[in-house]
Design a protein around this motif. Structure first.
Motif, PDB file in Angstrom:
ATOM      1  N   LYS A   1       0.818  -1.203   0.000  1.00  0.00           N
ATOM      2  CA  LYS A   1       0.000   0.000   0.000  1.00  0.00           C
ATOM      3  C   LYS A   1       0.854   1.255   0.000  1.00  0.00           C
ATOM      4  CE  LYS A   1      -3.412   2.508   2.695  1.00  0.00           C
ATOM      5  NZ  LYS A   1      -4.181   2.603   3.927  1.00  0.00           N
ATOM      6  N   PHE A   2       1.981   1.188   0.685  1.00  0.00           N
ATOM      7  CA  PHE A   2       2.789   2.384   0.864  1.00  0.00           C
ATOM      8  C   PHE A   2       3.950   2.480  -0.120  1.00  0.00           C
ATOM      9  CE2 PHE A   2       0.990   1.117   4.963  1.00  0.00           C
ATOM     10  CZ  PHE A   2       0.210   2.219   5.225  1.00  0.00           C
ATOM     11  N   LEU A   3       4.378   1.337  -0.682  1.00  0.00           N
ATOM     12  CA  LEU A   3       5.596   1.340  -1.474  1.00  0.00           C
ATOM     13  C   LEU A   3       5.366   1.198  -2.975  1.00  0.00           C
ATOM     14  CD1 LEU A   3       7.816  -0.922   0.805  1.00  0.00           C
ATOM     15  CD2 LEU A   3       7.659   1.568   0.800  1.00  0.00           C
ATOM     16  N   THR A   4       4.234   0.666  -3.380  1.00  0.00           N
ATOM     17  CA  THR A   4       4.017   0.417  -4.794  1.00  0.00           C
ATOM     18  C   THR A   4       3.380   1.624  -5.458  1.00  0.00           C
ATOM     19  OG1 THR A   4       3.663  -1.905  -4.298  1.00  0.00           O
ATOM     20  CG2 THR A   4       2.955  -1.138  -6.465  1.00  0.00           C
ATOM     21  N   PRO A   5       3.969   2.145  -6.505  1.00  0.00           N
ATOM     22  CA  PRO A   5       3.350   3.288  -7.179  1.00  0.00           C
ATOM     23  C   PRO A   5       2.114   2.850  -7.947  1.00  0.00           C
ATOM     24  CG  PRO A   5       5.258   2.531  -8.403  1.00  0.00           C
ATOM     25  CD  PRO A   5       5.241   1.762  -7.118  1.00  0.00           C
ATOM     26  N   PRO A   6       1.163   3.761  -8.165  1.00  0.00           N
ATOM     27  CA  PRO A   6      -0.004   3.411  -8.992  1.00  0.00           C
ATOM     28  C   PRO A   6       0.451   2.902 -10.350  1.00  0.00           C
ATOM     29  CG  PRO A   6      -0.334   5.504  -7.904  1.00  0.00           C
ATOM     30  CD  PRO A   6       1.091   5.131  -7.658  1.00  0.00           C
ATOM     31  N   ARG A   7      -0.235   1.866 -10.849  1.00  0.00           N
ATOM     32  CA  ARG A   7       0.256   1.193 -12.047  1.00  0.00           C
ATOM     33  C   ARG A   7      -0.298   1.771 -13.338  1.00  0.00           C
ATOM     34  NH1 ARG A   7      -0.812  -4.488  -9.212  1.00  0.00           N
ATOM     35  NH2 ARG A   7      -2.447  -3.189  -8.371  1.00  0.00           N
ATOM     36  N   GLU A   8      -1.420   2.475 -13.270  1.00  0.00           N
ATOM     37  CA  GLU A   8      -2.007   3.002 -14.491  1.00  0.00           C
ATOM     38  C   GLU A   8      -2.728   4.311 -14.196  1.00  0.00           C
ATOM     39  OE1 GLU A   8      -3.919   0.043 -17.146  1.00  0.00           O
ATOM     40  OE2 GLU A   8      -3.853  -1.218 -15.371  1.00  0.00           O
ATOM     41  N   ASP A   9      -2.821   5.124 -15.170  1.00  0.00           N
ATOM     42  CA  ASP A   9      -3.648   6.318 -15.078  1.00  0.00           C
ATOM     43  C   ASP A   9      -5.088   5.922 -15.361  1.00  0.00           C
ATOM     44  OD1 ASP A   9      -4.959   8.705 -16.769  1.00  0.00           O
ATOM     45  OD2 ASP A   9      -3.580   9.514 -15.269  1.00  0.00           O
ATOM     46  N   ILE A  10      -6.031   6.550 -14.676  1.00  0.00           N
ATOM     47  CA  ILE A  10      -7.433   6.153 -14.809  1.00  0.00           C
ATOM     48  C   ILE A  10      -7.929   6.258 -16.246  1.00  0.00           C
ATOM     49  CG2 ILE A  10      -8.367   8.446 -14.248  1.00  0.00           C
ATOM     50  CD1 ILE A  10     -10.577   6.944 -12.694  1.00  0.00           C
ATOM     51  N   GLU A  11      -7.452   7.235 -16.986  1.00  0.00           N
ATOM     52  CA  GLU A  11      -7.903   7.386 -18.369  1.00  0.00           C
ATOM     53  C   GLU A  11      -7.353   6.286 -19.268  1.00  0.00           C
ATOM     54  OE1 GLU A  11     -10.127   9.497 -19.355  1.00  0.00           O
ATOM     55  OE2 GLU A  11     -10.282  10.308 -17.319  1.00  0.00           O
ATOM     56  N   ALA A  12      -6.190   5.735 -18.879  1.00  0.00           N
ATOM     57  CA  ALA A  12      -5.558   4.716 -19.719  1.00  0.00           C
ATOM     58  C   ALA A  12      -6.102   3.321 -19.455  1.00  0.00           C
ATOM     59  CB  ALA A  12      -4.044   4.727 -19.494  1.00  0.00           C
TER      60      ALA A  12
ATOM     61  N   ASP B   1     -16.158  -0.622 -16.759  1.00  0.00           N
ATOM     62  CA  ASP B   1     -16.959  -1.618 -17.454  1.00  0.00           C
ATOM     63  C   ASP B   1     -16.921  -1.400 -18.965  1.00  0.00           C
ATOM     64  OD1 ASP B   1     -18.774   0.404 -18.112  1.00  0.00           O
ATOM     65  OD2 ASP B   1     -20.273  -0.208 -16.635  1.00  0.00           O
ATOM     66  N   GLU B   2     -17.630  -2.253 -19.701  1.00  0.00           N
ATOM     67  CA  GLU B   2     -17.566  -2.209 -21.159  1.00  0.00           C
ATOM     68  C   GLU B   2     -18.144  -0.920 -21.738  1.00  0.00           C
ATOM     69  OE1 GLU B   2     -15.876  -4.266 -22.762  1.00  0.00           O
ATOM     70  OE2 GLU B   2     -15.614  -5.867 -21.295  1.00  0.00           O
ATOM     71  N   ASN B   3     -18.953  -0.227 -20.945  1.00  0.00           N
ATOM     72  CA  ASN B   3     -19.520   1.039 -21.388  1.00  0.00           C
ATOM     73  C   ASN B   3     -18.656   2.237 -21.013  1.00  0.00           C
ATOM     74  OD1 ASN B   3     -21.867  -0.210 -22.456  1.00  0.00           O
ATOM     75  ND2 ASN B   3     -22.722  -0.326 -20.382  1.00  0.00           N
ATOM     76  N   GLY B   4     -17.545   1.962 -20.314  1.00  0.00           N
ATOM     77  CA  GLY B   4     -16.653   3.032 -19.925  1.00  0.00           C
ATOM     78  C   GLY B   4     -16.937   3.633 -18.565  1.00  0.00           C
ATOM     79  N   GLU B   5     -17.965   3.129 -17.863  1.00  0.00           N
ATOM     80  CA  GLU B   5     -18.257   3.644 -16.525  1.00  0.00           C
ATOM     81  C   GLU B   5     -17.220   3.123 -15.538  1.00  0.00           C
ATOM     82  OE1 GLU B   5     -21.816   3.825 -13.144  1.00  0.00           O
ATOM     83  OE2 GLU B   5     -22.124   2.724 -15.025  1.00  0.00           O
ATOM     84  N   ALA B   6     -16.663   4.017 -14.725  1.00  0.00           N
ATOM     85  CA  ALA B   6     -15.622   3.651 -13.767  1.00  0.00           C
ATOM     86  C   ALA B   6     -16.220   3.478 -12.371  1.00  0.00           C
ATOM     87  CB  ALA B   6     -14.522   4.702 -13.742  1.00  0.00           C
ATOM     88  N   PHE B   7     -15.874   2.374 -11.727  1.00  0.00           N
ATOM     89  CA  PHE B   7     -16.289   2.100 -10.355  1.00  0.00           C
ATOM     90  C   PHE B   7     -15.045   2.219  -9.475  1.00  0.00           C
ATOM     91  CE2 PHE B   7     -19.231   0.067 -13.167  1.00  0.00           C
ATOM     92  CZ  PHE B   7     -20.478   0.272 -12.584  1.00  0.00           C
ATOM     93  N   ILE B   8     -15.053   3.186  -8.563  1.00  0.00           N
ATOM     94  CA  ILE B   8     -13.855   3.534  -7.804  1.00  0.00           C
ATOM     95  C   ILE B   8     -14.059   3.168  -6.339  1.00  0.00           C
ATOM     96  CG2 ILE B   8     -12.285   5.394  -7.151  1.00  0.00           C
ATOM     97  CD1 ILE B   8     -13.271   6.904  -9.647  1.00  0.00           C
ATOM     98  N   VAL B   9     -13.100   2.425  -5.780  1.00  0.00           N
ATOM     99  CA  VAL B   9     -13.184   1.995  -4.386  1.00  0.00           C
ATOM    100  C   VAL B   9     -11.828   2.167  -3.712  1.00  0.00           C
ATOM    101  CG1 VAL B   9     -15.002   0.299  -4.865  1.00  0.00           C
ATOM    102  CG2 VAL B   9     -12.602  -0.408  -4.935  1.00  0.00           C
ATOM    103  N   SER B  10     -11.833   2.143  -2.394  1.00  0.00           N
ATOM    104  CA  SER B  10     -10.587   2.103  -1.636  1.00  0.00           C
ATOM    105  C   SER B  10      -9.912   0.759  -1.872  1.00  0.00           C
ATOM    106  CB  SER B  10     -10.872   2.268  -0.146  1.00  0.00           C
ATOM    107  OG  SER B  10      -9.732   1.947   0.635  1.00  0.00           O
ATOM    108  N   VAL B  11      -8.570   0.746  -1.908  1.00  0.00           N
ATOM    109  CA  VAL B  11      -7.855  -0.523  -2.040  1.00  0.00           C
ATOM    110  C   VAL B  11      -7.303  -0.979  -0.692  1.00  0.00           C
ATOM    111  CG1 VAL B  11      -7.272  -0.370  -4.475  1.00  0.00           C
ATOM    112  CG2 VAL B  11      -5.777   0.701  -2.783  1.00  0.00           C
TER     113      VAL B  11
END
Length: 480
Positions: A393-404, A425-435
């Motif tokens: 959680k603290f050491l790994t950088p985010p792996r992708e940009d949300i748009e990508a 999802d397949e329609n492009g809707e983003a579901f965002i949650v805590s990791v």
């Protein structure tokens, strides 16, 4: 979410939620096979017993089993004799063979229509003979009827196979529905905490002289500290039409071994085992589909689903008294990949402890055991995995940009300056949650095969919206 053939073919009637306080002889937490069977036997012994289920009876791991009823649990007996001695190994064998016999008795005497079928169980290897030869000798030493050879019904040659006769298979939810029918059950009643003989829920308080935690993975971190003594693993199943008409049930003992088991006109093909939270590349279903096309080119897929199993340090379930400091609590967990047989063992063993103060199998299954030679390496590996999950959680950088992030994919991304989990999802809707797993704070990993967020530390799982699927976590994820 994928659905098993059991869920498609058998619905259980809804039961009411708890409506106020109760004072009972025994309370069972968890409405899977272990909980229902335990409540059944305690009720039969004359104890007023209630069963508390957070969601629906049979809605957890029981509906995802391959439903083998067998005392043949991988290469267990040679390992037990080597590590713990012949007496614990004999107890394990006796308990599981009694479990097979008890299912047979209940089906016959209660007239349960659940496709109960006697069938031999096989272990096989395509590479080595020696491990199965050793297990054969161990089985003989313990009085288990076994046969060793290399002839099977499988569509490929094997180096060796070990057969146990007198085993069985069934439809688990049809059996569960019949046994659960007469019981006092409250669904939609998640337990929030337990203190002494008091159970606290959102719908009332239950006071019970005896309390059984049969909820797959104990949600109470202390006492017992089961989160330090278990991890969880996932496996995958396809139900195939137009495949081999096998008689027996088969499990490969090689690293990439497959499981086979007939059910009516279908064949269940299983495999793809991995630790929960370690499937970021996905492809487990695809591997099974490739195997199906290799062995049965004309086969067709009727269903696909996955299962989750608790794995203990020494390969033996924790069944018995919950901890030394809680004499009226009992636990049934760590069934490895043998949940149906272990559920019956749990019910018989715990009922014996509650009603008679003893069980002939108590020694081998006691949760208070700790065998350094059998457990130390696994404990070190599990502890390292938990530390890795916390550090990620603290050491790994985010792996992708949300748009990508491609449509139909999930991953950990940068969003408003923070790391979050996103599924698009397949329609492009983003579901965002805590990791952040609400259990103990490990960073979750995306499982593309199930479109779920999985915890690599202790196995909690959440759907792409953040809703809780599997414990030990007790709540869903924070949404954004």
């Amino acid at each position: 979410m994928s659905e098993s053939i059991w869920s498609k073919a058998a619905g259980l009637p809804e039961r009411p939620a708890l409506a106020g306080g109760l004072d009972v002889d025994a309370a069972v937490i968890g409405g899977g096979m272990a909980g229902v069977l335990t409540a059944h036997f305690l009720k039969a012994a004359g104890l007023r017993t209630v069963l508390l289920e957070a969601s629906r009876v049979g809605g957890g791991q029981t509906k995802n089993t391959t439903a083998k009823i067998t005392s043949q649990h991988g290469l267990i007996y040679h390992r037990l004799i080597e590590r713990s001695g012949e007496e614990p190994a004999r107890q394990y064998a006796d308990a599981n063979q009694r479990a097979v016999a008890e299912y047979r008795r209940m089906v016959r005497e209660l007239g349960i229509d659940c496709d109960f079928t006697e069938a031999p169980a096989y272990l096989y290897s395509t590479a080595e003979r020696e491990p199965l030869a050793r297990e054969f000798e161990a089985a003989k030493a313990l009085g288990i009827g076994a046969a060793y050879g290399s002839q099977t019904e499988l569509p490929f040659p094997v180096a060796a196979a070990l057969r146990f006769d007198g085993q069985a298979r069934f439809h688990p939810l049809r059996f569960l529905r019949a046994v659960a029918g007469p019981l006092e059950i409250y669904e939609g009643t998640p337990v929030r905490s337990v203190e002494g003989n008091r159970i606290f829920t959102d719908r009332g308080e239950v006071t019970a002289a005896k309390i059984v935690l049969a909820c797959h993975y104990p949600f109470l971190n202390a006492p017992g500290y089961y989160f330090m003594r278990m991890h969880q693993e996932r496996s995958y199943v396809l139900a195939l039409k137009n495949a081999s008409k096998l008689t027996g049930m088969y499990l490969g003992v090689d690293a990439d071994g497959l499981s086979f088991r007939p059910q009516g006109d279908l064949l269940l093909l299983g495999g793809g085992n991995h630790r929960t939270g370690e499937n970021s590349a996905g492809g487990q279903y695809q591997r099974l589909r490739e195997a199906a096309k290799t062995y049965w080119p004309e086969s067709a897929e009727a269903a696909a689903w996955s299962a989750q199993d608790c794995m203990t340090l020494d390969g033996v379930p924790y069944i018995g008294r919950y901890s030394a400091s809680t004499p009226d609590w009992y636990v049934a967990t760590g069934f490895q990949k043998w949940g149906m047989t272990s559920s019956m063992v749990s019910a018989l063993l715990i009922t014996g402890l509650i009603t008679e103060g003893k069980s002939p199998w108590e020694q081998v299954f006691t949760p208070q055991r700790f065998n350094p030679s059998a457990s130390a390496r696994t404990l070190m590996r599990d502890t390292a995995q938990a530390a890795k999950g916390l550090a990620r959680k603290f050491l790994t950088p985010p792996r992708e940009d949300i748009e990508a992030l491609p449509r139909g994919h999930g991953g950990v991304v940068e969003y408003d300056g923070e790391k979050v989990g996103v599924y698009k999802d397949e329609n492009g809707e983003a579901f965002i949650v805590s990791v952040r797993c609400p259990h103990l704070g490990c960073q979750l990993e995306w499982n593309p095969d199930e479109k779920s967020w999985d915890c690599p530390c202790h196995g909690s799982r959440f759907d792409f919206r953040g809703r809780l699927i599997d414990n030990p976590a007790q709540e869903g994820l924070e949404g954004e």
